[in-house]
Design a protein around this motif. Structure first.
Motif, PDB file in Angstrom:
ATOM      1  N   THR A 111       1.929  -0.892 -10.929  1.00 43.01           N
ATOM      2  CA  THR A 111       2.875   0.153 -10.528  1.00 43.01           C
ATOM      3  C   THR A 111       4.282  -0.144 -11.038  1.00 43.01           C
ATOM      4  O   THR A 111       4.892   0.696 -11.697  1.00 43.01           O
ATOM      5  CB  THR A 111       2.888   0.283  -8.984  1.00 43.01           C
ATOM      6  N   ILE A 134       0.823  -1.217   0.000  1.00 42.23           N
ATOM      7  CA  ILE A 134       0.000   0.000   0.000  1.00 42.23           C
ATOM      8  C   ILE A 134       0.858   1.269   0.000  1.00 42.23           C
ATOM      9  O   ILE A 134       0.618   2.178  -0.816  1.00 42.23           O
ATOM     10  CB  ILE A 134      -1.001  -0.016   1.168  1.00 42.23           C
ATOM     11  N   PRO A 135       1.896   1.376   0.867  1.00 46.26           N
ATOM     12  CA  PRO A 135       2.729   2.585   0.811  1.00 46.26           C
ATOM     13  C   PRO A 135       3.443   2.777  -0.524  1.00 46.26           C
ATOM     14  O   PRO A 135       3.533   3.909  -1.024  1.00 46.26           O
ATOM     15  CB  PRO A 135       3.730   2.375   1.954  1.00 46.26           C
ATOM     16  N   PHE A 155      -2.331   3.871  -7.331  1.00 49.38           N
ATOM     17  CA  PHE A 155      -3.786   3.885  -7.154  1.00 49.38           C
ATOM     18  C   PHE A 155      -4.451   4.803  -8.179  1.00 49.38           C
ATOM     19  O   PHE A 155      -5.565   4.546  -8.637  1.00 49.38           O
ATOM     20  CB  PHE A 155      -4.150   4.350  -5.743  1.00 49.38           C
ATOM     21  N   ARG A 156      -3.745   5.866  -8.545  1.00 54.57           N
ATOM     22  CA  ARG A 156      -4.307   6.839  -9.479  1.00 54.57           C
ATOM     23  C   ARG A 156      -4.087   6.435 -10.940  1.00 54.57           C
ATOM     24  O   ARG A 156      -4.961   6.650 -11.792  1.00 54.57           O
ATOM     25  CB  ARG A 156      -3.670   8.212  -9.224  1.00 54.57           C
ATOM     26  N   LEU A 191      -4.158  -6.112  -4.330  1.00 53.20           N
ATOM     27  CA  LEU A 191      -2.980  -5.285  -4.033  1.00 53.20           C
ATOM     28  C   LEU A 191      -1.756  -5.742  -4.825  1.00 53.20           C
ATOM     29  O   LEU A 191      -0.978  -4.905  -5.306  1.00 53.20           O
ATOM     30  CB  LEU A 191      -2.681  -5.318  -2.535  1.00 53.20           C
ATOM     31  N   ILE A 234       2.549   1.581  -3.532  1.00 51.82           N
ATOM     32  CA  ILE A 234       1.564   1.945  -4.570  1.00 51.82           C
ATOM     33  C   ILE A 234       1.198   3.415  -4.445  1.00 51.82           C
ATOM     34  O   ILE A 234       1.151   4.154  -5.437  1.00 51.82           O
ATOM     35  CB  ILE A 234       0.307   1.063  -4.462  1.00 51.82           C
ATOM     36  N   ALA A 235       0.942   3.866  -3.211  1.00 51.19           N
ATOM     37  CA  ALA A 235       0.565   5.269  -2.988  1.00 51.19           C
ATOM     38  C   ALA A 235       1.710   6.206  -3.357  1.00 51.19           C
ATOM     39  O   ALA A 235       1.499   7.238  -4.012  1.00 51.19           O
ATOM     40  CB  ALA A 235       0.157   5.466  -1.530  1.00 51.19           C
ATOM     41  N   TRP A 236       2.931   5.848  -2.956  1.00 51.28           N
ATOM     42  CA  TRP A 236       4.105   6.689  -3.234  1.00 51.28           C
ATOM     43  C   TRP A 236       4.325   6.869  -4.731  1.00 51.28           C
ATOM     44  O   TRP A 236       4.610   7.972  -5.197  1.00 51.28           O
ATOM     45  CB  TRP A 236       5.340   6.043  -2.589  1.00 51.28           C
ATOM     46  N   ARG A 237       4.160   5.806  -5.499  1.00 43.21           N
ATOM     47  CA  ARG A 237       4.441   5.867  -6.933  1.00 43.21           C
ATOM     48  C   ARG A 237       3.205   6.178  -7.771  1.00 43.21           C
ATOM     49  O   ARG A 237       3.255   6.141  -9.000  1.00 43.21           O
ATOM     50  CB  ARG A 237       5.062   4.547  -7.400  1.00 43.21           C
ATOM     51  N   GLY A 238       2.085   6.498  -7.128  1.00 47.09           N
ATOM     52  CA  GLY A 238       0.887   6.901  -7.864  1.00 47.09           C
ATOM     53  C   GLY A 238       0.107   5.767  -8.484  1.00 47.09           C
ATOM     54  O   GLY A 238      -0.714   5.984  -9.383  1.00 47.09           O
TER      55      GLY A 238
END
Length: 204
Positions: free
Chosen positions: A119, A46-47, A55-56, A111, A49-53
């Protein structure tokens, strides 16, 4: 390929091995195994994926790959389903454990596809990028081998070989469709039966 994410997860693999080693010794082994998986999801995937964008940027639409790829995925899932059913015949599990395994399957399958194929593996990935991603995806499963007193059908060969086969199928699906939607569906389906079989062989 997102090399920052690739390097970060590579650095995390030895730490995950320690987590699996410790969790399965401090807790009842089977539940320690899934507690360690929760660390993998919550503290690594999760961190990153969020750090590298991820989810978006990752596309989750369900698009079907080539018919032969669908059939191979279905056959692999059916083979694992048969193993799970046979294990359940020997050790019937309460519904709440099956529900926990289903929840874990959804979390892990979603995930992992968001991270590894969404990602790390980007839309412009070369064959070299695909190979590196497959190597790392298969390699992280080595950390699972540090778990204590958890019976895995087929041992290391089945675990790593299964990870490689799944990685190949889901990478091919991502390359063909441009989305991870089918990979998520297949990955969750496979994990549902794999986790249930694992539970039936380890929960007394």
């Amino acid at each position: 390929m997102d090399r920052h994410a690739a390097w970060a997860v590579t650095a995390a693999i030895p730490l995950l091995a320690l987590v699996f080693y410790g969790a399965t010794r401090l807790l009842p082994p089977f539940w320690g195994y899934f507690a360690a998986l929760a660390v993998y999801w919550g503290c690594i995937l999760i961190p990153l994926i969020a750090w590298r964008g991820g989810f978006r940027l990752t596309r989750l639409q369900l698009k079907w790959p080539a018919w032969w790829l669908v059939i191979v995925n279905v056959l692999v899932i059916l083979a694992v389903a048969v193993a799970a059913i046979l294990a359940l015949l020997d050790n019937a599990l309460p519904l709440w454990i099956i529900a926990v395994m289903a929840t874990c399957a959804v979390l892990n399958g979603t995930l992992e596809e968001l991270f590894w194929r969404g990602t790390v593996l980007q839309d412009d990935a070369t064959r070299s990028d695909q190979a590196i991603q497959l190597f790392l995806f298969t390699g992280w499963h080595i950390a699972l081998l540090f778990a204590a007193d958890v019976a895995i059908t087929g041992g290391a060969t089945a675990l790593l070989g299964g990870a490689l086969l799944g990685g190949i199928l889901w990478t091919a699906s991502k390359v063909q469709t441009g989305t991870v939607g089918f990979g998520v569906l297949a990955h969750v389906g496979l994990n549902l039966f794999a986790f249930t079989e694992l539970a039936a062989n380890n929960v007394i």
